[in-house]
Design an enzyme around this catalytic site. Structure first.
Site, short mmCIF file in Angstrom:
data_model
loop_
_atom_site.label_atom_id
_atom_site.label_comp_id
_atom_site.label_asym_id
_atom_site.label_seq_id
_atom_site.Cartn_x
_atom_site.Cartn_y
_atom_site.Cartn_z
N SER A 78 -62.07 8.91 -20.67
CA SER A 78 -62.51 10.26 -20.32
C SER A 78 -63.57 10.21 -19.21
O SER A 78 -63.30 9.68 -18.13
CB SER A 78 -63.03 10.98 -21.57
OG SER A 78 -63.24 12.34 -21.31
N ASP A 103 -53.04 16.78 -23.20
CA ASP A 103 -54.38 16.56 -22.66
C ASP A 103 -54.48 17.26 -21.32
O ASP A 103 -53.63 17.06 -20.44
CB ASP A 103 -54.62 15.05 -22.50
CG ASP A 103 -55.96 14.70 -21.89
OD1 ASP A 103 -56.82 15.60 -21.76
OD2 ASP A 103 -56.17 13.53 -21.53
N HIS A 144 -56.38 14.43 -25.98
CA HIS A 144 -57.58 13.89 -25.35
C HIS A 144 -58.58 13.39 -26.38
O HIS A 144 -58.89 14.08 -27.35
CB HIS A 144 -58.25 14.95 -24.47
CG HIS A 144 -59.36 14.39 -23.64
ND1 HIS A 144 -59.14 13.76 -22.45
CD2 HIS A 144 -60.71 14.31 -23.86
CE1 HIS A 144 -60.30 13.34 -21.96
NE2 HIS A 144 -61.26 13.66 -22.80
#
Length: 411
Positions: A196, A350, A380
Site C-alpha cells: 500500500s 481494490d 486492499h
C-alpha cells in the site's frame, strides 16, 4: 440519592443519544458507499473487519468529543499492533538508521554464505500502523526465506508531511546498503518491499537509487497493491471498488492529501480531477489512462470520466502530486528502464488495482522483468491482516504472501 440516580439516568440517556448520533454520522460520512462483493475472499469475515473499522472510528470520535484524545491518536493505538516476545529462530534488534527507527530480523541458524536482505516499508495510508503491526509478517519472511529483514518505522502524516516518510525510507535504505557486511548480507542482494503506502515508498526509493555509483544496484522491488499516482481517481478500479474495504475511494485521496500537505481541503476537486492542467493530463495520458488497462478488468463496469474545468488554485496547492517521488508512475522512461527486477501484487477488489496494472505495463514496456500475481478474490490490505488476529486472517492473503516468499527464494 434519588436525585443523583435521576441525574445519572439523564446523563446516560444523553450519552446514549450522542453515541447513536455519532454512529449515524460516521456511517453517513465515511461508510455510506460501503459494499462487499460476493466474489471477495470470505465476505462474512470481511464484514467483521468492517465492523471493527466502524467501531474504531466511532469510538475515536466519541473520545475526541470528550477531549480524552484525538480520533487519530485512538485509531493509531488500535492499529499499532504489539511487539512479540523472543523468537527461537531469529535475532531481533531495535536500532536507528540515520535517526530512523528500524527493527532488524536475523535468522539465528548459521548460513553457508551471505544472505539476502529485504527492507520493508509498512502500509497504513502514511498515517497509521508501524513496525509492531507488521511484526508477524516480517518474522515470517525472515524465517521462510532465511533472509535478513529490516522493518522501517518512518514518520507519519499529517504531522510529518511529504517528503518526510520518503526521506526516512531512503535514508534507512542507504544506511543499510552501506553496512551490509555488519549483518552478513550480500550487498548485491538487497530488496525493497512494501504494501500500500509502503509500496509507494518502496517504488520511490527504487527510483531514487537508480544510477547511484556509490551503492550496489538493488536486486529487486516488491510492491504489494501499491498506490502510485494521484492524477486520476476515476480509473476502472476506483469506480468498481469505491466502497470495498479496507480502502474506500474517498479515503485513498484523503490519505494522499494528508501525506502531501497535512490536510484534505481540496478532496472533492482531486477526486473529480480538476487539479491537473490539461497539458499535463495529456502528457500523463500515455502512462495513466484507462486505455492501458486490459479489457478483462473493465467487465465489472466502467464509465469514462470527463474531468471538470481545471482549477489553477487547486493545482498550486497540490502540484507536488506530479513529483515521481510521490507518484512513481510519473517517472520518466530513462528512470524506469534502469529499475531492478520487480514483483507486483494486485487485488481485484481494490481501488489501487489499476495503479499496479499501469505500473506493470510501464515496467514491461521499458524492458524491466516483472513477476505479477493477481488475487482474484483479494481486497486492499488483505496481506497486512496475516495472523494479526486468527479470525482476521484470510486464506487469499496467505496465498499472496507465499508468492512473495517464492519470488524472494527464486532471486
Amino acid at each position: 440519592m434519588v436525585g443523583f440516580c435521576i441525574l445519572a439516568g439523564i446523563l446516560l440517556v444523553i450519552f446514549s443519544a450522542s453515541f447513536i448520533l455519532v454512529v449515524i454520522e460516521t456511517i453517513q460520512s465515511e461508510y455510506s458507499y460501503v459494499s462487499i462483493p460476493p466474489g471477495v475472499n470470505n465476505p462474512g469475515k470481511l464484514r467483521l473487519v468492517l465492523a471493527s473499522m466502524i467501531s474504531t472510528s466511532v469510538m475515536g470520535k466519541i473520545l475526541e468529543k470528550l477531549e480524552v484524545c484525538s480520533e487519530l491518536a485512538f485509531t493509531r493505538y488500535m492499529r499499532s499492533g504489539k511487539k512479540l516476545g523472543p523468537d527461537p529462530q531469529l535475532w531481533l534488534t531495535d536500532e536507528q538508521f540515520c535517526r530512523v527507527p528500524v527493527r532488524v530480523y536475523r535468522p539465528r541458524a548459521p548460513s553457508a554464505g551471505l544472505r539476502t536482505a529485504a527492507i520493508f516499508f509498512h502500509g497504513g495510508g502514511w498515517r497509521y500502523c508501524g513496525i509492531d503491526f507488521y511484526e508477524k509478517i516480517c518474522r515470517y519472511i525472515a524465517k521462510e526465506t532465511d533472509s535478513v529483514v529490516v522493518s522501517v518505522g518512518y514518520r507519519l502524516a499529517p504531522e510529518h508531511k511529504y517528503p518526510a516518510a520518503y526521506e526516512d525510507c531512503l535514508n534507512a535504505t542507504i544506511h543499510f546498503m552501506k553496512n551490509t557486511q555488519h549483518y552478513g548480507v550480500d550487498p548485491d542482494n538487497v530488496i525493497v518491499c512494501g504494501d500500500s503506502a509502503g509500496g509507494n515508498l518502496a517504488a520511490a526509493v527504487s527510483h531514487t537509487l537508480v544510477g547511484r555509483s556509490d551503492l550496489p544496484k538493488l536486486r529487486a522491488q516488491i510492491l504489494l497493491y501499491p498506490g502510485l499516482q494521484g492524477v486520476d481517481f476515476n480509473l476502472p478500479s476506483y469506480q468498481q471498488n469505491r466502497g470495498v474495504p479496507l480502502l474506500l475511494r474517498e479515503r485513498a485521496a484523503f490519505y494522499a492529501l494528508q501525506y502531501l500537505r497535512g490536510d484534505a481541503l481540496d478532496l472533492k476537486e482531486v477526486l473529480e480531477g480538476s487539479h491537473i492542467p490539461p497539458d499535463m493530463r495529456l502528457k500523463y495520458r500515455k502512462w495513466v489512462s484507462p486505455d492501458n488497462i486490459p479489457e478483462q478488468f473493465k467487465v465489472r463496469g466502467y464509465k469514462p470520466h470527463q474531468p471538470p474545468e481545471f482549477k489553477a488554485d487547486v493545482y498550486e496547492a497540490v502540484k507536488r502530486f506530479c513529483e515521481p517521488n510521490l507518484c512513481p508512475l510519473l517517472a520518466e522512461d530513462a528512470v524506469i528502464q534502469q529499475l531492478p527486477e520487480s514483483f507486483i501484487l494486485t487485488c481485484e477488489y481494490d481501488v489501487l488495482r489499476d495503479d499496479g496494472l499501469l505500473y506493470k505495463k510501464r515496467l514491461e514496456d521499458n524492458g524491466v522483468r516483472v513477476t505479477w500475481y493477481h488475487l482474484e478474490d483479494g481486497f486492499h490490505g488483505i496481506i497486512s491482516l496475516y495472523e494479526f488476529y486468527s479470525f482476521f486472517s484470510f486464506p487469499s492473503g496467505k496465498r499472496g504472501l507465499d508468492r512473495v516468499l517464492k519470488f524472494i527464494k527464486g532471486l
